[in-house]
Design a protein around this motif. Structure first.
Motif, PDB file in Angstrom:
ATOM      1  N   ALA A 287       0.828  -1.203   0.000  1.00 28.26           N
ATOM      2  CA  ALA A 287       0.000   0.000   0.000  1.00 28.26           C
ATOM      3  C   ALA A 287       0.863   1.255   0.000  1.00 28.26           C
ATOM      4  CB  ALA A 287      -0.926  -0.004   1.219  1.00 28.26           C
ATOM      5  N   THR A 288       1.929   1.257   0.798  1.00 31.15           N
ATOM      6  CA  THR A 288       2.821   2.417   0.844  1.00 31.15           C
ATOM      7  C   THR A 288       3.494   2.647  -0.502  1.00 31.15           C
ATOM      8  OG1 THR A 288       3.246   2.048   3.200  1.00 31.15           O
ATOM      9  CG2 THR A 288       4.828   3.414   2.005  1.00 31.15           C
ATOM     10  N   THR A 289       3.951   1.573  -1.141  1.00 27.79           N
ATOM     11  CA  THR A 289       4.628   1.698  -2.434  1.00 27.79           C
ATOM     12  C   THR A 289       3.687   2.242  -3.505  1.00 27.79           C
ATOM     13  OG1 THR A 289       6.087  -0.161  -1.863  1.00 27.79           O
ATOM     14  CG2 THR A 289       5.945   0.459  -4.179  1.00 27.79           C
ATOM     15  N   LEU A 290       2.461   1.714  -3.559  1.00 26.65           N
ATOM     16  CA  LEU A 290       1.508   2.167  -4.572  1.00 26.65           C
ATOM     17  C   LEU A 290       1.117   3.624  -4.357  1.00 26.65           C
ATOM     18  CD1 LEU A 290      -0.828  -0.957  -4.863  1.00 26.65           C
ATOM     19  CD2 LEU A 290       0.958  -0.226  -6.444  1.00 26.65           C
ATOM     20  N   VAL A 291       0.787   3.980  -3.109  1.00 24.52           N
ATOM     21  CA  VAL A 291       0.399   5.364  -2.814  1.00 24.52           C
ATOM     22  C   VAL A 291       1.557   6.314  -3.107  1.00 24.52           C
ATOM     23  CG1 VAL A 291      -0.214   6.947  -0.946  1.00 24.52           C
ATOM     24  CG2 VAL A 291      -1.362   4.743  -1.137  1.00 24.52           C
ATOM     25  N   SER A 292       2.756   5.937  -2.672  1.00 22.51           N
ATOM     26  CA  SER A 292       3.925   6.792  -2.889  1.00 22.51           C
ATOM     27  C   SER A 292       4.221   6.957  -4.376  1.00 22.51           C
ATOM     28  CB  SER A 292       5.147   6.195  -2.180  1.00 22.51           C
ATOM     29  OG  SER A 292       4.919   6.062  -0.798  1.00 22.51           O
ATOM     30  N   ALA A 293       4.110   5.867  -5.134  1.00 18.93           N
ATOM     31  CA  ALA A 293       4.412   5.938  -6.567  1.00 18.93           C
ATOM     32  C   ALA A 293       3.441   6.861  -7.289  1.00 18.93           C
ATOM     33  CB  ALA A 293       4.364   4.536  -7.171  1.00 18.93           C
ATOM     34  N   VAL A 294       2.158   6.715  -7.021  1.00 21.37           N
ATOM     35  CA  VAL A 294       1.160   7.539  -7.711  1.00 21.37           C
ATOM     36  C   VAL A 294       1.352   9.017  -7.385  1.00 21.37           C
ATOM     37  CG1 VAL A 294      -1.299   8.049  -7.878  1.00 21.37           C
ATOM     38  CG2 VAL A 294      -0.522   5.676  -7.861  1.00 21.37           C
ATOM     39  N   ILE A 295       1.468   9.336  -6.099  1.00 22.91           N
ATOM     40  CA  ILE A 295       1.591  10.740  -5.689  1.00 22.91           C
ATOM     41  C   ILE A 295       2.926  11.325  -6.151  1.00 22.91           C
ATOM     42  CG2 ILE A 295       1.713  12.313  -3.714  1.00 22.91           C
ATOM     43  CD1 ILE A 295      -0.177  10.447  -2.240  1.00 22.91           C
ATOM     44  N   ALA A 296       4.007  10.564  -5.987  1.00 17.96           N
ATOM     45  CA  ALA A 296       5.330  11.085  -6.339  1.00 17.96           C
ATOM     46  C   ALA A 296       5.456  11.331  -7.834  1.00 17.96           C
ATOM     47  CB  ALA A 296       6.407  10.104  -5.869  1.00 17.96           C
ATOM     48  N   PHE A 297       4.969  10.407  -8.669  1.00 20.80           N
ATOM     49  CA  PHE A 297       5.072  10.599 -10.112  1.00 20.80           C
ATOM     50  C   PHE A 297       4.195  11.763 -10.562  1.00 20.80           C
ATOM     51  CE2 PHE A 297       7.144   6.557 -10.063  1.00 20.80           C
ATOM     52  CZ  PHE A 297       7.908   6.512 -11.220  1.00 20.80           C
ATOM     53  N   ALA A 298       3.019  11.892  -9.958  1.00 11.64           N
ATOM     54  CA  ALA A 298       2.141  13.013 -10.320  1.00 11.64           C
ATOM     55  C   ALA A 298       2.772  14.343  -9.921  1.00 11.64           C
ATOM     56  CB  ALA A 298       0.787  12.848  -9.639  1.00 11.64           C
ATOM     57  N   LEU A 299       3.310  14.427  -8.705  1.00 14.08           N
ATOM     58  CA  LEU A 299       3.946  15.659  -8.247  1.00 14.08           C
ATOM     59  C   LEU A 299       5.201  15.979  -9.064  1.00 14.08           C
ATOM     60  CD1 LEU A 299       3.734  15.503  -4.336  1.00 14.08           C
ATOM     61  CD2 LEU A 299       2.547  17.086  -5.863  1.00 14.08           C
ATOM     62  N   GLY A 300       6.025  14.951  -9.322  1.00 14.60           N
ATOM     63  CA  GLY A 300       7.256  15.168 -10.074  1.00 14.60           C
ATOM     64  C   GLY A 300       6.983  15.630 -11.493  1.00 14.60           C
ATOM     65  N   MET A 301       5.995  15.014 -12.143  1.00  8.40           N
ATOM     66  CA  MET A 301       5.634  15.427 -13.500  1.00  8.40           C
ATOM     67  C   MET A 301       5.111  16.859 -13.509  1.00  8.40           C
ATOM     68  SD  MET A 301       6.065  13.365 -16.131  1.00  8.40           S
ATOM     69  CE  MET A 301       4.822  14.064 -17.229  1.00  8.40           C
ATOM     70  N   ALA A 302       4.201  17.153 -12.581  1.00  9.37           N
ATOM     71  CA  ALA A 302       3.602  18.492 -12.546  1.00  9.37           C
ATOM     72  C   ALA A 302       4.656  19.553 -12.241  1.00  9.37           C
ATOM     73  CB  ALA A 302       2.493  18.535 -11.499  1.00  9.37           C
ATOM     74  N   ALA A 303       5.560  19.265 -11.288  1.00 13.32           N
ATOM     75  CA  ALA A 303       6.602  20.240 -10.939  1.00 13.32           C
ATOM     76  C   ALA A 303       7.560  20.458 -12.101  1.00 13.32           C
ATOM     77  CB  ALA A 303       7.362  19.755  -9.697  1.00 13.32           C
ATOM     78  N   GLY A 304       7.905  19.376 -12.821  1.00 18.47           N
ATOM     79  CA  GLY A 304       8.835  19.514 -13.930  1.00 18.47           C
ATOM     80  C   GLY A 304       8.233  20.228 -15.130  1.00 18.47           C
ATOM     81  N   VAL A 305       6.921  20.084 -15.321  1.00 18.54           N
ATOM     82  CA  VAL A 305       6.268  20.696 -16.479  1.00 18.54           C
ATOM     83  C   VAL A 305       5.863  22.137 -16.201  1.00 18.54           C
ATOM     84  CG1 VAL A 305       4.248  20.577 -17.993  1.00 18.54           C
ATOM     85  CG2 VAL A 305       5.479  18.485 -17.390  1.00 18.54           C
ATOM     86  N   TYR A 306       5.207  22.368 -15.073  1.00 17.43           N
ATOM     87  CA  TYR A 306       4.625  23.688 -14.798  1.00 17.43           C
ATOM     88  C   TYR A 306       5.569  24.601 -14.014  1.00 17.43           C
ATOM     89  CZ  TYR A 306       0.352  21.362 -16.258  1.00 17.43           C
ATOM     90  OH  TYR A 306      -0.589  20.665 -16.978  1.00 17.43           O
ATOM     91  N   ARG A 307       6.526  24.020 -13.282  1.00 15.62           N
ATOM     92  CA  ARG A 307       7.471  24.794 -12.470  1.00 15.62           C
ATOM     93  C   ARG A 307       6.718  25.748 -11.545  1.00 15.62           C
ATOM     94  NH1 ARG A 307      12.487  24.118 -14.899  1.00 15.62           N
ATOM     95  NH2 ARG A 307      13.310  24.734 -12.857  1.00 15.62           N
ATOM     96  N   GLY A 308       7.234  26.943 -11.313  1.00 11.93           N
ATOM     97  CA  GLY A 308       6.531  27.925 -10.493  1.00 11.93           C
ATOM     98  C   GLY A 308       6.361  27.485  -9.053  1.00 11.93           C
TER      99      GLY A 308
END
Length: 313
Positions: free
Chosen positions: A104-125
């Motif tokens: 459960a920790t791995t799945l939750v962490s993967a989904v949130i981390a990839f979403a945050l990392g993608m959004a931060a890398g694309v939108y910055r700010g």
């Protein structure tokens, strides 16, 4: 692909054999008076000698290891020194709790981390700055402190979630979900921080590559460029870091299970290690090594599927 899997499987088997050999030698060579510890201080010398011979402790360590290895390969990890319970029974009753927590920790962490990392890398700010702050906080705060804060806020003050206890999924899925929210959240923070930071860096690097500009110049939709090409290239780095973080989760789960009173392998590690119950401790080491090895193998497979060049590395 088949040759790659065979190489990884052989490497995994050799690693587990090396770990078992080293652990067995260290546990028995540096444990004094095992029979005396089992029988207690009031046992006579004759009883201690008889117990030593019964357990085979009078034999050389290398001979005992190969006897243990032969039994282990047949699915028998021995019996506890202090209870009539077998090692497999002692671990098997608690393994589902730890596995459910880790998965459960791995799945939750993967989904949130990839979403945050993608959004931060694309939108910055501001979102990029939030991920940077999260990374610092996630590294700085130890897991047990996060767990205590979550219990204080959501269990003690707000009363939204149970502070301790575990309900099996087969008994009550809703109660199981409620009992896992706080432990998973306590373990996920550091993993999300590490993985999101690496995904962000990989996304920024990919966006600066010539092939991305070429794809955009051909008129491909931005969503296709990001999800099909940039995300795929960034996912390899994220998966690798996630696999490394999983090893740390094994150690963090022991502390978190104690705080939330979860009857998992962490309880086994604390109780049986304090007793000096070597067969159970040895079985625990092998089981955790197998879990880590399987996860690393799955990560390697995932990375090679995303980037076939990794097979040649």
């Amino acid at each position: 692909m088949l040759a790659f899997l065979l190489r990884r499987a052989l490497l995994t088997v050799s690693q587990i054999l090396a770990i078992s050999m080293l652990a067995f030698a260290l546990l028995y060579l540096f444990s004094d008076n095992i029979a005396r510890n089992i029988l207690g201080e009031r046992a006579s010398e004759e009883q201690v000698i008889a117990k030593t011979m019964e357990l085979g402790l009078d034999r050389p360590v290398w001979e005992r290891y190969f006897l243990w290895l032969g039994s282990a390969l047949q699915g028998d990890l021995g019996r506890s020194y202090f209870t009539p319970q077998s090692v497999l029974d002692a671990l098997g009753a608690r393994l589902p709790v730890t596995l459910s927590l880790l998965i459960a920790t791995t799945l939750v962490s993967a989904v949130i981390a990839f979403a945050l990392g993608m959004a931060a890398g694309v939108y910055r700010g501001w979102l990029d700055r939030v991920v940077q702050v999260l990374s610092v906080v996630g590294y700085a705060l130890p897991g047990f402190l996060v767990a205590l804060l979550l219990v204080l806020i959501f269990a003690v003050q707000l009363g939204w979630l149970p502070a301790t206890g575990y309900v099996p999924f087969t008994t009550d899925p809703a109660a199981w979900f409620r009992s896992m929210i706080l432990p998973v959240a306590a373990l996920s923070l550091s993993v999300i921080a590490a993985v999101a930071q690496q995904v962000r860096a990989a996304v920024i690097s990919a966006l600066n590559q010539d092939y991305v500009r070429t794809l955009r110049s051909r008129g491909l939709p931005e969503s296709t460029v990001l999800l099909k090409h940039v995300a795929r290239n960034a996912s390899g780095t994220g998966l690798t870091v996630l696999g490394l973080q999983f090893v740390g989760l094994m150690g963090g789960a022991i502390v978190v299970e104690q705080i939330f009173a979860l009857p998992g392998l962490g309880t086994v590690a604390v109780i049986y290690t304090s007793r000096g119950d070597i067969p159970v401790v040895m079985g625990l080491l092998i089981v955790t090594s197998l879990i880590v090895a399987v996860v690393n193998l799955l990560v390697d497979i995932g990375v090679t599927l995303l980037n076939p060049k990794a097979r040649l590395a």
